[in-house]
Design an enzyme around this catalytic site. Structure first.
Site, short mmCIF file in Angstrom:
data_model
loop_
_atom_site.label_atom_id
_atom_site.label_comp_id
_atom_site.label_asym_id
_atom_site.label_seq_id
_atom_site.Cartn_x
_atom_site.Cartn_y
_atom_site.Cartn_z
N ASP A 36 22.81 -12.63 -18.47
CA ASP A 36 24.13 -12.47 -17.86
C ASP A 36 23.94 -11.47 -16.71
OD1 ASP A 36 27.02 -12.03 -17.62
OD2 ASP A 36 26.59 -10.11 -18.60
N ASP B 190 26.95 -9.46 -14.71
CA ASP B 190 27.86 -8.30 -14.69
C ASP B 190 27.89 -7.58 -16.03
OD1 ASP B 190 29.71 -10.42 -12.64
OD2 ASP B 190 28.89 -8.51 -11.96
#
Ligand code: XBP
Ligand code: MG
Length: 267
Positions: free
Chosen positions: A9, A11
């Protein structure tokens, strides 16, 4: 099990980006002539909605507005979000957002071991490109075999779609990969795609229900920034999460002989 890919991922996982996102949203609102200003507390709540455009829509729907006003604001979301993305990616491109500790080390360990690297993120490709180039150099993007992000999927996290897209594009089965996330929405998305998931929450996501995570750590850590109190209750050989530790943990131990014997008798 051969570990063939690490899927990250962006953020909150690769970098702690949400404060810059929050300020970029507020700047874009001001430039659009809107008197909206998301506080840290309000934004922490709004982050439960994944996707910046979806987050703005959710905010509009929370306001007491006449139908006509609501419709005209919805019609402006794409323009406001595009401006926010320009603001955000320029701050990131200026080198203002570092990778979280241990990320560059683990990326290198994985590449040196011949592991594929991939991204599975809700944010836009422009934001991912800006972050990877600013933090890993001009060839930062090339480290990743797949970058699955933003509107490439119709249903964003917590739906599994973005991780399923990354796995399919890599040509890797879920049991041959590990996901890295920071939030409950991301965890649900990765686990929904069948992935063993490491969680490293931030201020924006801590305190969620992380029980589906295979491993929860405050951060990945590295020799310069070891995890306090490790090795100990969570890690084995080092006070930071290594690729070897991941392989060891990801490989299910052989079933105890009693259980094996039981199954052998079952068919
Ligand atoms: C987190 C998100 C994104 C960002 C804002 O993405 O939900 O919406 O908060 O970026 P990740 P955009 O899956 O990487 O944790 O405004 O580009 O959506
Ligand atoms: Mg995240």
């Amino acid at each position: 099990m051969t570990l063939r890919a690490l899927i990250f991922d962006v953020d909150g996982t690769l970098a702690d980006t949400e404060e810059v996102h929050r300020r970029s949203f507020n700047t874009a609102f001001a430039r659009a002539g809107l008197d909206w200003a998301w506080s840290r507390e309000a934004y922490r709540e709004l982050l439960k909605v994944t996707g910046g455009k979806e987050r703005i829509a959710s905010h509009i729907d929370s306001l007491a507005l006449r139908d006509g006003e609501r419709r005209s604001l919805h019609a402006r979301i794409a323009e406001i979000h595009a401006d926010k993305t320009r603001i955000y990616s320029s701050v990131v491109a200026a080198g203002k957002v570092p990778l979280r500790d241990g990320v560059a080390r683990l990326l290198k360990e994985a590449r040196d071991a011949g592991c594929h690297l991939a991204i599975a993120s809700t944010t836009t490709a422009a934001n991912v490109d800006a972050l990877l180039q600013a933090t890993l150099g001009a060839r930062g993007l090339e480290m990743f075999d797949v970058i699955a992000c933003g509107d490439l999927v119709g249903t964003k996290k917590p739906a599994p779609d973005i991780y399923q897209l990354a796995l399919a594009t890599l040509g890797v089965a879920p049991e041959e990969a590990i996901a890295f996330e920071d939030s409950v929405n991301g965890l649900r998305s990765a686990v929904g795609a069948g992935l063993w998931t490491v969680l490293t929450p931030t201020y924006w996501t801590e305190g969620g229900d992380f029980c589906e995570a295979a491993l929860v750590l405050p951060r990945l850590g590295d020799p310069q920034q070891p995890l306090e109190g490790e090795p100990g209750d969570r890690l084995g050989r080092a006070a930071w999460l290594t690729l070897d530790e991941l392989i060891e943990r990801r490989t299910p131990p052989p079933a105890p002989c009693a259980v094996r014997a039981l199954y052998q008798g079952a068919w």
